[in-house]
Design an enzyme around this catalytic site. Sequence first.
Site, PDB file in Angstrom:
ATOM      1  N   SER A  87      -6.742  94.637  61.309  1.00 19.71           N
ATOM      2  CA  SER A  87      -8.141  94.237  61.561  1.00 19.71           C
ATOM      3  C   SER A  87      -9.081  94.903  60.561  1.00 19.71           C
ATOM      4  O   SER A  87     -10.041  94.279  60.085  1.00 19.71           O
ATOM      5  CB  SER A  87      -8.553  94.620  62.986  1.00 19.71           C
ATOM      6  OG  SER A  87      -7.892  93.789  63.906  1.00 19.71           O
ATOM      7  N   GLU A  88      -8.775  96.158  60.232  1.00 15.33           N
ATOM      8  CA  GLU A  88      -9.646  96.876  59.274  1.00 15.33           C
ATOM      9  C   GLU A  88      -9.594  96.186  57.908  1.00 15.33           C
ATOM     10  O   GLU A  88     -10.627  96.038  57.241  1.00 15.33           O
ATOM     11  CB  GLU A  88      -9.211  98.346  59.154  1.00 15.33           C
ATOM     12  CG  GLU A  88      -9.447  99.198  60.395  1.00 15.33           C
ATOM     13  CD  GLU A  88      -8.431  98.951  61.519  1.00 15.33           C
ATOM     14  OE1 GLU A  88      -7.386  98.324  61.270  1.00 15.33           O
ATOM     15  OE2 GLU A  88      -8.703  99.375  62.656  1.00 15.33           O
TER      16      GLU A  88
ATOM     17  N   GLY B  75      -0.757  96.076  89.848  1.00 16.28           N
ATOM     18  CA  GLY B  75       0.570  96.679  89.667  1.00 16.28           C
ATOM     19  C   GLY B  75       1.612  95.662  89.218  1.00 16.28           C
ATOM     20  O   GLY B  75       2.510  95.982  88.432  1.00 16.28           O
TER      21      GLY B  75
ATOM     22  N   ARG C 260      -3.596  85.461  94.599  1.00 18.80           N
ATOM     23  CA  ARG C 260      -3.538  86.821  95.132  1.00 18.80           C
ATOM     24  C   ARG C 260      -4.731  87.094  96.050  1.00 18.80           C
ATOM     25  O   ARG C 260      -5.891  86.895  95.638  1.00 18.80           O
ATOM     26  CB  ARG C 260      -3.552  87.813  93.963  1.00 18.80           C
ATOM     27  CG  ARG C 260      -3.619  89.260  94.356  1.00 18.80           C
ATOM     28  CD  ARG C 260      -2.329  89.737  94.941  1.00 18.80           C
ATOM     29  NE  ARG C 260      -2.330  91.169  95.183  1.00 18.80           N
ATOM     30  CZ  ARG C 260      -1.383  91.785  95.863  1.00 18.80           C
ATOM     31  NH1 ARG C 260      -0.362  91.108  96.360  1.00 18.80           N
ATOM     32  NH2 ARG C 260      -1.435  93.088  96.057  1.00 18.80           N
TER      33      ARG C 260
ATOM     34  N   THR D 205      10.165  90.409  58.324  1.00 14.20           N
ATOM     35  CA  THR D 205      10.613  89.465  59.341  1.00 14.20           C
ATOM     36  C   THR D 205      11.807  88.692  58.774  1.00 14.20           C
ATOM     37  O   THR D 205      11.714  88.144  57.676  1.00 14.20           O
ATOM     38  CB  THR D 205       9.438  88.537  59.732  1.00 14.20           C
ATOM     39  OG1 THR D 205       8.365  89.361  60.190  1.00 14.20           O
ATOM     40  CG2 THR D 205       9.826  87.554  60.818  1.00 14.20           C
TER      41      THR D 205
ATOM     42  N   SER E 247      -1.119  98.279  53.782  1.00 13.74           N
ATOM     43  CA  SER E 247      -2.444  97.758  53.410  1.00 13.74           C
ATOM     44  C   SER E 247      -2.643  97.848  51.902  1.00 13.74           C
ATOM     45  O   SER E 247      -3.263  96.982  51.290  1.00 13.74           O
ATOM     46  CB  SER E 247      -3.535  98.562  54.106  1.00 13.74           C
ATOM     47  OG  SER E 247      -3.317  98.577  55.499  1.00 13.74           O
TER      48      SER E 247
ATOM     49  N   LEU F 205       6.599  91.736  51.023  1.00  8.91           N
ATOM     50  CA  LEU F 205       5.547  92.391  50.240  1.00  8.91           C
ATOM     51  C   LEU F 205       5.512  93.891  50.579  1.00  8.91           C
ATOM     52  O   LEU F 205       5.455  94.741  49.701  1.00  8.91           O
ATOM     53  CB  LEU F 205       4.192  91.742  50.564  1.00  8.91           C
ATOM     54  CG  LEU F 205       2.956  92.339  49.890  1.00  8.91           C
ATOM     55  CD1 LEU F 205       2.949  92.056  48.393  1.00  8.91           C
ATOM     56  CD2 LEU F 205       1.669  91.754  50.504  1.00  8.91           C
TER      57      LEU F 205
ATOM     58  N   GLU G 144       0.229  90.917  58.657  1.00  4.81           N
ATOM     59  CA  GLU G 144      -0.498  90.119  57.653  1.00  4.81           C
ATOM     60  C   GLU G 144      -1.914  90.658  57.420  1.00  4.81           C
ATOM     61  O   GLU G 144      -2.861  89.905  57.212  1.00  4.81           O
ATOM     62  CB  GLU G 144      -0.493  88.632  58.019  1.00  4.81           C
ATOM     63  CG  GLU G 144       0.936  88.123  58.104  1.00  4.81           C
ATOM     64  CD  GLU G 144       1.101  86.639  57.965  1.00  4.81           C
ATOM     65  OE1 GLU G 144       0.255  85.995  57.341  1.00  4.81           O
ATOM     66  OE2 GLU G 144       2.097  86.135  58.495  1.00  4.81           O
TER      67      GLU G 144
ATOM     68  N   ASN H  87       5.680 102.928  52.202  1.00  2.03           N
ATOM     69  CA  ASN H  87       4.433 103.666  51.939  1.00  2.03           C
ATOM     70  C   ASN H  87       3.293 102.794  51.438  1.00  2.03           C
ATOM     71  O   ASN H  87       2.250 103.294  51.054  1.00  2.03           O
ATOM     72  CB  ASN H  87       4.708 104.794  50.926  1.00  2.03           C
ATOM     73  CG  ASN H  87       5.633 105.829  51.520  1.00  2.03           C
ATOM     74  OD1 ASN H  87       5.466 106.226  52.678  1.00  2.03           O
ATOM     75  ND2 ASN H  87       6.645 106.226  50.784  1.00  2.03           N
TER      76      ASN H  87
HETATM   77  C1  LIG Z   1       6.482  93.025  63.519  1.00  2.00           C
HETATM   78  C2  LIG Z   1       6.042  93.118  62.083  1.00  2.00           C
HETATM   79  C3  LIG Z   1       6.427  92.123  61.192  1.00  2.00           C
HETATM   80  C4  LIG Z   1       6.073  92.209  59.845  1.00  2.00           C
HETATM   81  N1  LIG Z   1       6.527  91.267  58.955  1.00  2.00           N
HETATM   82  C5  LIG Z   1       6.285  91.426  57.640  1.00  2.00           C
HETATM   83  C6  LIG Z   1       6.874  90.525  56.686  1.00  2.00           C
HETATM   84  O1  LIG Z   1       7.576  89.579  57.058  1.00  2.00           O
HETATM   85  N2  LIG Z   1       6.638  90.751  55.372  1.00  2.00           N
HETATM   86  C7  LIG Z   1       5.865  91.788  54.924  1.00  2.00           C
HETATM   87  O2  LIG Z   1       5.703  91.927  53.718  1.00  2.00           O
HETATM   88  N3  LIG Z   1       5.296  92.651  55.811  1.00  2.00           N
HETATM   89  C8  LIG Z   1       5.493  92.498  57.142  1.00  2.00           C
HETATM   90  N4  LIG Z   1       4.936  93.388  58.047  1.00  2.00           N
HETATM   91  C9  LIG Z   1       4.131  94.508  57.552  1.00  2.00           C
HETATM   92  C10 LIG Z   1       2.662  94.413  57.888  1.00  2.00           C
HETATM   93  O3  LIG Z   1       2.049  93.428  57.104  1.00  2.00           O
HETATM   94  C11 LIG Z   1       2.061  95.816  57.711  1.00  2.00           C
HETATM   95  O4  LIG Z   1       2.557  96.620  58.756  1.00  2.00           O
HETATM   96  C12 LIG Z   1       0.557  95.801  57.714  1.00  2.00           C
HETATM   97  O5  LIG Z   1       0.064  95.178  56.564  1.00  2.00           O
HETATM   98  C13 LIG Z   1      -0.037  97.218  57.809  1.00  2.00           C
HETATM   99  O6  LIG Z   1       0.549  98.073  56.893  1.00  2.00           O
HETATM  100  P1  LIG Z   1       1.081  99.523  57.376  1.00  2.00           P
HETATM  101  O7  LIG Z   1       1.918  99.277  58.577  1.00  2.00           O
HETATM  102  O8  LIG Z   1       1.705 100.196  56.224  1.00  2.00           O
HETATM  103  O9  LIG Z   1      -0.211 100.303  57.828  1.00  2.00           O
HETATM  104  P2  LIG Z   1      -1.160 101.178  56.879  1.00  2.00           P
HETATM  105  O10 LIG Z   1      -1.552 100.402  55.700  1.00  2.00           O
HETATM  106  O11 LIG Z   1      -0.530 102.499  56.677  1.00  2.00           O
HETATM  107  O12 LIG Z   1      -2.420 101.360  57.814  1.00  2.00           O
HETATM  108  C14 LIG Z   1      -2.525 102.390  58.815  1.00  2.00           C
HETATM  109  C15 LIG Z   1      -3.924 102.319  59.397  1.00  2.00           C
HETATM  110  O13 LIG Z   1      -4.898 102.630  58.387  1.00  2.00           O
HETATM  111  C16 LIG Z   1      -5.846 101.585  58.289  1.00  2.00           C
HETATM  112  N5  LIG Z   1      -6.283 101.442  56.898  1.00  2.00           N
HETATM  113  C17 LIG Z   1      -5.517 101.362  55.777  1.00  2.00           C
HETATM  114  N6  LIG Z   1      -6.295 101.212  54.695  1.00  2.00           N
HETATM  115  C18 LIG Z   1      -7.579 101.204  55.124  1.00  2.00           C
HETATM  116  C19 LIG Z   1      -8.848 101.092  54.499  1.00  2.00           C
HETATM  117  N7  LIG Z   1      -8.961 100.932  53.173  1.00  2.00           N
HETATM  118  N8  LIG Z   1      -9.956 101.127  55.257  1.00  2.00           N
HETATM  119  C20 LIG Z   1      -9.865 101.266  56.600  1.00  2.00           C
HETATM  120  N9  LIG Z   1      -8.691 101.391  57.261  1.00  2.00           N
HETATM  121  C21 LIG Z   1      -7.580 101.346  56.543  1.00  2.00           C
HETATM  122  C22 LIG Z   1      -5.106 100.334  58.778  1.00  2.00           C
HETATM  123  O14 LIG Z   1      -6.000  99.328  59.174  1.00  2.00           O
HETATM  124  C23 LIG Z   1      -4.292 100.918  59.920  1.00  2.00           C
HETATM  125  O15 LIG Z   1      -5.103 101.028  61.049  1.00  2.00           O
HETATM  126  C24 LIG Z   1       5.272  93.298  59.404  1.00  2.00           C
HETATM  127  C25 LIG Z   1       4.845  94.269  60.324  1.00  2.00           C
HETATM  128  C26 LIG Z   1       5.239  94.206  61.643  1.00  2.00           C
HETATM  129  C27 LIG Z   1       4.786  95.293  62.587  1.00  2.00           C
END
Ligand SMILES: Cc1cc2nc3c(=O)[nH]c(=O)nc-3n(C[C@H](O)[C@H](O)[C@H](O)COP(=O)(O)OP(=O)(O)OC[C@H]3O[C@@H](n4cnc5c(N)ncnc54)[C@H](O)[C@@H]3O)c2cc1C
Length: 379
Positions: free
Chosen positions: A366-367, A340, A268, A158, A132, A125, A363, A129
């Site tokens: 938290s936000e 440590g 410990r 993944t 979220s 998905l 997935e 860029n």
């Molecule tokens: C190890 C790993 C495995 C993954 N596997 C998959 C996979 O198999 N398939 C897949 O499709 N994706 C996968 N992902 C992607 C993952 O789902 C995204 O990284 C995640 O959804 C966050 O998107 P982003 O990294 O672009 O962060 P961004 O969306 O850029 O967010 C950056 C920050 O802004 C905050 N933010 C964004 N919008 C808002 C809002 N409206 N209000 C408040 N805060 C906000 C976020 O919470 C975050 O703190 C994987 C990610 C990782 C790290």
Amino acid sequence: MDFQENENQKMIREMIKDLGDKHIRPYFMDWDENQIFPKELFKKMGDLGLMGILVPTEYGGSGFGYNEYVTAITEMGKICGSIALSMAAHNSLCTGHTMTFGNEEQKNKYLPKLASCEWLGAWALTEANTGSDAMRMKCVAKQDGDYWVINGTKNWITHGISGDLAVVIVRTGELLDSHGMTAFLIERGTPGFTAGKKENKLGMRASETAELIFDNCRVHKDQILGKEGDGFIQAMKVLDGGRISIAALSLGIGKGAIEASIKYSKEREQFGQPIANFQGISFKIADMATRYAAAELLTMRAADLKNRGEKVTRESAMAKLYASEMCVYASNEAVQIHGGYGYTKDFPVEKYYRDSKLCTIGEGTSEIQKIVIAKSILS
Ligand SMILES: Cc1cc2nc3c(=O)[nH]c(=O)nc-3n(C[C@H](O)[C@H](O)[C@H](O)COP(=O)(O)OP(=O)(O)OC[C@H]3O[C@@H](n4cnc5c(N)ncnc54)[C@H](O)[C@@H]3O)c2cc1C
């Protein structure tokens, strides 16, 4: 809600413990250090029924429900977060999407291969860029007769390199139209579909995360899951189940961190006595265990609703939010309790600490979980 562990859950727990002792624990630090994705292990797990836990038996799966699924992911998460994350992505994302939205022909063709892990699944998905904000995805498919031609990239996937089958959600309509995206089943080897960069990660280092590249990739219309335009709506439903996986994974990491802390704090000694005698340490363990219990209850509630076929969007978001924050908290406290030594690779808590952070991001961060929960309450 039944709090009693059933026979299947007991059997799964013992089976995973045995698998872990023989085939995971001796190797996972090497996999972690060198970012090795142990694809062969997943075939073994497929033989044991762990890669098609929720798939009905008529399609070659184990035919279990969410209680057994949560037990399996939790137990694996306690042993190794990376393996549990890959197991979760395969079971609930790629396989779950195919199982829920595939037609009979697609289910007969793909589910037995996925359930046995003859084929490893990926689910795409996210883009560079659009994490979220997945609705703004740029990866597009244009129709050409009976085929769709896909161009663009997907990131953070993944099993982006090792996956044999990917469910890929791409734009087929207008930007920001929730009915403008479609899910395709795309087999590895399809011309125009290649893997790109593998991410070098803080934690979950044995779970492969990589880019998918589509360059004039032609996919037959029969590979569409459900209806054209339904991809995004389907993805949101798949994530409702997927978030229970991440909650379960968080429970596993949290449980591992708490158990390690209990053991260490009793062994410990400082100031002539076990550090568990100090209230400053014992209160940490009390807080960790209490948050764990709350996270477990939220996860069990979401699993129970899912088993009953009820809408679970709010409950799975709550479980994922709380359990993931709990496991980051618990593994942080676990490192502190180990002093440590917790900062070294000689004790398991250092890895729990690094692995845990993914749970508050993958997935849906938290936000984003808070947005989902608030929307479901306020609208
Ligand atoms: C190890 C790993 C495995 C993954 N596997 C998959 C996979 O198999 N398939 C897949 O499709 N994706 C996968 N992902 C992607 C993952 O789902 C995204 O990284 C995640 O959804 C966050 O998107 P982003 O990294 O672009 O962060 P961004 O969306 O850029 O967010 C950056 C920050 O802004 C905050 N933010 C964004 N919008 C808002 C809002 N409206 N209000 C408040 N805060 C906000 C976020 O919470 C975050 O703190 C994987 C990610 C990782 C790290």
